[in-house]
Design a protein around this motif. Structure first.
Motif, PDB file in Angstrom:
ATOM      1  N   VAL A  86      41.930  36.511  33.038  1.00 59.19           N
ATOM      2  CA  VAL A  86      42.700  35.390  32.494  1.00 59.19           C
ATOM      3  C   VAL A  86      43.989  35.889  31.858  1.00 59.19           C
ATOM      4  N   VAL A  87      43.900  36.985  31.109  1.00 54.91           N
ATOM      5  CA  VAL A  87      45.102  37.543  30.482  1.00 54.91           C
ATOM      6  C   VAL A  87      46.096  37.967  31.547  1.00 54.91           C
ATOM      7  N   TYR A  88      45.600  38.576  32.645  1.00 56.81           N
ATOM      8  CA  TYR A  88      46.504  38.987  33.710  1.00 56.81           C
ATOM      9  C   TYR A  88      47.161  37.786  34.368  1.00 56.81           C
ATOM     10  N   ARG A  89      46.395  36.692  34.539  1.00 62.85           N
ATOM     11  CA  ARG A  89      46.951  35.519  35.200  1.00 62.85           C
ATOM     12  C   ARG A  89      48.063  34.899  34.351  1.00 62.85           C
ATOM     13  N   ASN A  90      47.914  34.948  33.034  1.00 66.39           N
ATOM     14  CA  ASN A  90      48.918  34.325  32.173  1.00 66.39           C
ATOM     15  C   ASN A  90      50.094  35.235  31.866  1.00 66.39           C
ATOM     16  N   ARG A  91      49.865  36.547  31.748  1.00 68.50           N
ATOM     17  CA  ARG A  91      50.899  37.449  31.248  1.00 68.50           C
ATOM     18  C   ARG A  91      51.354  38.474  32.279  1.00 68.50           C
ATOM     19  N   GLN A  92      50.696  38.537  33.431  1.00 68.23           N
ATOM     20  CA  GLN A  92      50.999  39.518  34.488  1.00 68.23           C
ATOM     21  C   GLN A  92      50.808  40.962  34.033  1.00 68.23           C
ATOM     22  N   THR A  93      50.045  41.167  32.974  1.00 73.06           N
ATOM     23  CA  THR A  93      49.753  42.523  32.514  1.00 73.06           C
ATOM     24  C   THR A  93      48.434  42.480  31.764  1.00 73.06           C
ATOM     25  N   ILE A  94      47.707  43.616  31.787  1.00 77.99           N
ATOM     26  CA  ILE A  94      46.521  43.702  30.927  1.00 77.99           C
ATOM     27  C   ILE A  94      46.630  44.934  30.036  1.00 77.99           C
ATOM     28  N   SER A  95      47.861  45.358  29.771  1.00 78.23           N
ATOM     29  CA  SER A  95      48.039  46.466  28.840  1.00 78.23           C
ATOM     30  C   SER A  95      47.679  46.013  27.435  1.00 78.23           C
TER      31      SER A  95
ATOM     32  N   MET B  77      40.977  45.193  41.583  1.00 74.60           N
ATOM     33  CA  MET B  77      41.698  44.707  42.764  1.00 74.60           C
ATOM     34  C   MET B  77      42.308  43.339  42.525  1.00 74.60           C
ATOM     35  N   LEU B  78      41.752  42.551  41.597  1.00 73.15           N
ATOM     36  CA  LEU B  78      42.320  41.235  41.307  1.00 73.15           C
ATOM     37  C   LEU B  78      43.495  41.315  40.343  1.00 73.15           C
ATOM     38  N   THR B  79      43.749  42.481  39.748  1.00 73.27           N
ATOM     39  CA  THR B  79      44.899  42.635  38.854  1.00 73.27           C
ATOM     40  C   THR B  79      45.814  43.707  39.414  1.00 73.27           C
ATOM     41  N   PRO B  80      46.484  43.441  40.561  1.00 75.50           N
ATOM     42  CA  PRO B  80      47.174  44.522  41.277  1.00 75.50           C
ATOM     43  C   PRO B  80      48.379  45.076  40.537  1.00 75.50           C
ATOM     44  N   ARG B  81      49.107  44.193  39.831  1.00 74.76           N
ATOM     45  CA  ARG B  81      50.327  44.690  39.205  1.00 74.76           C
ATOM     46  C   ARG B  81      50.069  45.352  37.860  1.00 74.76           C
ATOM     47  N   ALA B  82      48.803  45.481  37.461  1.00 73.37           N
ATOM     48  CA  ALA B  82      48.502  46.125  36.186  1.00 73.37           C
ATOM     49  C   ALA B  82      48.444  47.637  36.303  1.00 73.37           C
ATOM     50  N   GLU B  83      48.719  48.183  37.508  1.00 70.68           N
ATOM     51  CA  GLU B  83      48.618  49.633  37.670  1.00 70.68           C
ATOM     52  C   GLU B  83      49.652  50.382  36.857  1.00 70.68           C
ATOM     53  N   ARG B  84      50.770  49.683  36.540  1.00 69.76           N
ATOM     54  CA  ARG B  84      51.782  50.372  35.747  1.00 69.76           C
ATOM     55  C   ARG B  84      51.306  50.598  34.312  1.00 69.76           C
ATOM     56  N   ASP B  85      50.185  49.979  33.922  1.00 66.68           N
ATOM     57  CA  ASP B  85      49.663  50.173  32.570  1.00 66.68           C
ATOM     58  C   ASP B  85      48.645  51.297  32.503  1.00 66.68           C
ATOM     59  N   ASN B  86      48.497  52.063  33.604  1.00 64.46           N
ATOM     60  CA  ASN B  86      47.397  53.011  33.643  1.00 64.46           C
ATOM     61  C   ASN B  86      47.644  54.285  32.853  1.00 64.46           C
TER      62      ASN B  86
END
Lengths: 104, 203
Positions: A86-95, B77-86
């Motif tokens: 859900v956080v990724y869907r809203n913010r495009q990041t999960i950092s 795999m459902l959060t593809p653009r989060a790889e930059r946070d790795n």
């Protein structure tokens, strides 16, 4: 040298510390969840070691306790990953550094 | 019990567990991290076997190695653009290492220094039957609460992760437009097809 209770306790402590460091130092929220899983596994390993080197009733109740820990950990992972989605869907990041919606 | 095979099993499984965990710490790719997590969990399951806890070992393989790792792979795999946070968090890495080293020293001190009064009795036999009986006799209330917790977590995860209906419809129609190479498809036509020529369009 006989492998006794202390060997398993030291192994569980080291595994817990590695998981703790992963949970503290990863930026990705899924990485943090991986660290938490390692910590839970270390606790389970310690409990099973006490189950093997304790008396019979201690052995049974620790194993039941481990079953409950595994069930709660499965629930925690399911909800945690859904929250990350859900956080990724809203913010495009999960950092965990960049999700600062609650920052005053 | 102090034979060579037991020593070999313990030390190799310990190396597998700690090595897998250390590789998670090092690796930047989260997919690789989950694979190393699977190796570490398999090592822990083997250690359960050396402690004669066969039922818990099987449960560990089924739930952790089977289910949780696949769930994590799906989430990655459902959060593809989060790889930059790795990357590792360098800002808090130093204090985190300090805290972890303090925790390690204290736990190792307690683990080695305490007289645990370990006894070595014969291991439990028929563990699945014993655990099952005590779950529905002595631990019936925690068992039911655990069932309710799992149901609530399942419903909660579905409610969190599902998209809203209109969002999902727009998303599906734009995807279909991309696939057909025609950007001018009206979403209403896709949701409610006037001519039922295609059997899949009505879904």
């Amino acid at each position: 040298m006989i492998i006794g209770l202390e060997h398993y306790l030291v192994l569980g402590a080291l595994l817990f510390c590695i998981g703790f460091f992963i949970a503290l130092s990863k930026k990705n929220a899924i990485g943090v969840l991986i660290g938490v899983e390692l910590m839970l596994n270390a606790v389970n390993l310690t409990l099973i070691a006490f189950s093997r080197f304790g008396s019979a009733e201690v052995a049974l109740s620790t194993q039941v306790f481990v079953v409950f820990i595994i069930a709660v950990a499965a629930a925690e992972v399911a909800v945690g990953l859904a929250l990350a989605l859900v956080v990724y869907r809203n913010r495009q990041t999960i950092s965990v550094d960049r999700t600062t919606l609650l920052k005053g | 019990m102090s034979d060579f095979g037991f020593h070999l099993a313990f030390w190799s499984l310990a190396a597998m567990t700690l090595g897998g965990a250390s590789m998670i710490m090092i690796s930047r790719n989260l997919i690789h991290a989950v694979i190393w997590l699977v190796m570490s969990m398999l090592g822990v399951a083997g250690l359960y076997l050396t402690l004669s806890a066969d039922f818990i070992a099987v449960v560990q393989v089924l739930i952790y190695v089977g289910a949780i790792s696949v769930l994590m792979l799906f989430a990655i795999m459902l959060t593809p653009r989060a790889e930059r946070d790795n990357s590792q968090n360098m800002k808090t890495g130093g204090p985190a290492a300090l805290v972890v080293i303090l925790v390690m020293i204290s736990t190792l001190w307690v683990a080695i220094d305490t007289d645990w009064g370990a006894v070595r009795e014969a291991a439990l036999t028929e563990q699945a039957r014993l655990i099952g009986e005590s779950l529905i006799k002595h631990y019936i209330l925690p068992f039911e609460i655990g069932a309710v917790l799992l149901t609530a977590a399942l419903v909660g995860a579905i409610a969190l992760a599902r998209q809203d209906d209109e969002d999902a419809a727009v998303h599906a129609s734009s995807l279909q437009a991309e696939l057909e190479g025609d950007a001018s498809v009206d979403p209403v036509d896709v949701v409610d097809p006037p001519i039922p020529s295609d059997g899949e369009a009505g879904s």
